[in-house]
Scaffold this motif. Structure first.
Motif, PDB file in Angstrom:
ATOM      1  N   TYR A 140       3.694   0.537  -3.159  1.00 34.76           N
ATOM      2  CA  TYR A 140       3.777   1.939  -2.783  1.00 34.76           C
ATOM      3  C   TYR A 140       3.642   2.035  -1.282  1.00 34.76           C
ATOM      4  O   TYR A 140       2.747   1.409  -0.692  1.00 34.76           O
ATOM      5  CB  TYR A 140       2.677   2.741  -3.476  1.00 34.76           C
ATOM      6  CG  TYR A 140       2.664   4.214  -3.152  1.00 34.76           C
ATOM      7  CD1 TYR A 140       1.586   4.774  -2.479  1.00 34.76           C
ATOM      8  CD2 TYR A 140       3.719   5.027  -3.506  1.00 34.76           C
ATOM      9  CE1 TYR A 140       1.567   6.119  -2.174  1.00 34.76           C
ATOM     10  CE2 TYR A 140       3.708   6.380  -3.211  1.00 34.76           C
ATOM     11  CZ  TYR A 140       2.638   6.920  -2.553  1.00 34.76           C
ATOM     12  OH  TYR A 140       2.620   8.261  -2.252  1.00 34.76           O
ATOM     13  N   ILE A 187       4.041   4.621   2.347  1.00 33.51           N
ATOM     14  CA  ILE A 187       4.048   6.000   2.841  1.00 33.51           C
ATOM     15  C   ILE A 187       4.290   5.976   4.350  1.00 33.51           C
ATOM     16  O   ILE A 187       3.821   5.068   5.058  1.00 33.51           O
ATOM     17  CB  ILE A 187       2.691   6.697   2.601  1.00 33.51           C
ATOM     18  CG1 ILE A 187       2.237   6.588   1.148  1.00 33.51           C
ATOM     19  CG2 ILE A 187       2.753   8.166   3.003  1.00 33.51           C
ATOM     20  CD1 ILE A 187       0.855   7.181   0.913  1.00 33.51           C
ATOM     21  N   ARG A 212       8.377   4.029  -3.738  1.00 30.13           N
ATOM     22  CA  ARG A 212       7.789   3.000  -4.578  1.00 30.13           C
ATOM     23  C   ARG A 212       8.711   1.784  -4.564  1.00 30.13           C
ATOM     24  O   ARG A 212       9.893   1.878  -4.239  1.00 30.13           O
ATOM     25  CB  ARG A 212       7.558   3.519  -5.984  1.00 30.13           C
ATOM     26  CG  ARG A 212       6.530   4.638  -6.000  1.00 30.13           C
ATOM     27  CD  ARG A 212       5.774   4.762  -7.311  1.00 30.13           C
ATOM     28  NE  ARG A 212       4.747   5.804  -7.192  1.00 30.13           N
ATOM     29  CZ  ARG A 212       3.487   5.548  -6.869  1.00 30.13           C
ATOM     30  NH1 ARG A 212       3.100   4.305  -6.627  1.00 30.13           N
ATOM     31  NH2 ARG A 212       2.608   6.532  -6.781  1.00 30.13           N
ATOM     32  N   SER A 269       0.225   0.263  -0.255  1.00 33.62           N
ATOM     33  CA  SER A 269      -0.814   0.290  -1.269  1.00 33.62           C
ATOM     34  C   SER A 269      -0.315  -0.451  -2.500  1.00 33.62           C
ATOM     35  O   SER A 269       0.866  -0.796  -2.601  1.00 33.62           O
ATOM     36  CB  SER A 269      -1.157   1.736  -1.625  1.00 33.62           C
ATOM     37  OG  SER A 269      -2.184   1.792  -2.585  1.00 33.62           O
ATOM     38  N   ASP A 279      -0.432   8.054  -4.785  1.00 37.20           N
ATOM     39  CA  ASP A 279      -1.593   7.697  -3.989  1.00 37.20           C
ATOM     40  C   ASP A 279      -1.568   8.357  -2.623  1.00 37.20           C
ATOM     41  O   ASP A 279      -2.245   7.918  -1.725  1.00 37.20           O
ATOM     42  CB  ASP A 279      -1.648   6.171  -3.805  1.00 37.20           C
ATOM     43  CG  ASP A 279      -1.681   5.449  -5.124  1.00 37.20           C
ATOM     44  OD1 ASP A 279      -2.594   5.708  -5.909  1.00 37.20           O
ATOM     45  OD2 ASP A 279      -0.764   4.643  -5.363  1.00 37.20           O
TER      46      ASP A 279
END
Lengths: 112, 115
Positions: A32, A34, A51, A93, B102
């Motif tokens: 994951y 971001i 993802r 993550s 998340d």
């Protein structure tokens, strides 16, 4: 306010250009990712996420590309505006783990 | 929703003093985090919490303590301030991993100087 841009890689572009900000992530198991934008004196702001089952994801004027083979992430900003000037961080993550690992960041400077 | 709020915005401490940085979120997030950010650097995780009554150390916990008595609040305590703790502190919160995301949402930060 206090600068978070000291010693950071810097990308300088003209207004209207397309910008590409790159990030090499560290953990091949991460699934994951971001991108955050941080303006001077403010907290990081979520831009877009992706993802690991995807190679590309598009938002409004932004696109994130993921290359898992070389552990590389990029953020493309179309028609860059002066308001896009900020420090951009990637973060990674792993599902099931509640923490993010942040990259060092890249400062984007947009000239009118 | 106010999101994540932090107080104070600025603080100057003398070496050896103590203080508590406050963080509150109104999004009913289970997970909360404290980071520090030094000039020109990324974010380093100090402590985090996956729910009320549960806390865990991050990458740089020394010199700090936390508690999580409610879902909304996650205060960070500095007991004996040192110049090395001069930094900008950010609190963040996120949904539980069971929600499938998340993404962390950040507060505006507290700028701390220790002299």
């Amino acid at each position: 306010g206090e600068s978070v841009g000291l010693h950071l890689p810097t990308l300088s572009v003209q207004e209207g250009d397309n910008s590409i900000i790159n990030c090499a992530y560290s953990n091949s198991a991460s699934d994951y990712f971001i991108w955050y934008k941080q303006e001077s004196g403010k907290g990081p702001q979520f831009i877009i996420d992706i993802r690991s089952n995807m190679d590309k994801r598009q938002g409004q004027r932004v696109t994130v590309l993921l290359n898992k083979t070389v552990k590389h992430l990029s953020l493309q900003i179309a028609a860059t505006q002066p308001g896009d000037s900020a420090v951009y961080f990637c973060a990674e993550s792993l599902t099931g783990y509640s923490t993010l690992t942040f990259g060092k960041g890249t400062m984007l400077l947009v000239s009118p | 929703n106010a999101g994540v709020t932090q107080t104070p915005k600025f603080r100057i401490l003398k070496i050896g003093q103590s203080m508590t940085l406050q963080c509150t979120q109104d999004m009913n997030h289970n997970y909360m985090y404290w980071y520090r950010q030094d000039p020109g650097m990324g974010l380093k995780l100090i402590y985090y919490s996956v729910g009320a009554g549960i806390t865990d150390k991050g990458e740089v916990p020394n010199g700090y303590n936390v508690s999580r008595s409610t879902t909304e609040d996650f205060p960070l305590r500095l007991e004996l301030a040192a110049p090395s703790q001069t930094s900008v502190y950010f609190c963040a919160s996120s949904y539980s991993v069971f929600k499938g995301t998340d993404t962390q949402y950040f507060g505006p930060g507290t700028r701390l100087t220790v002299l």
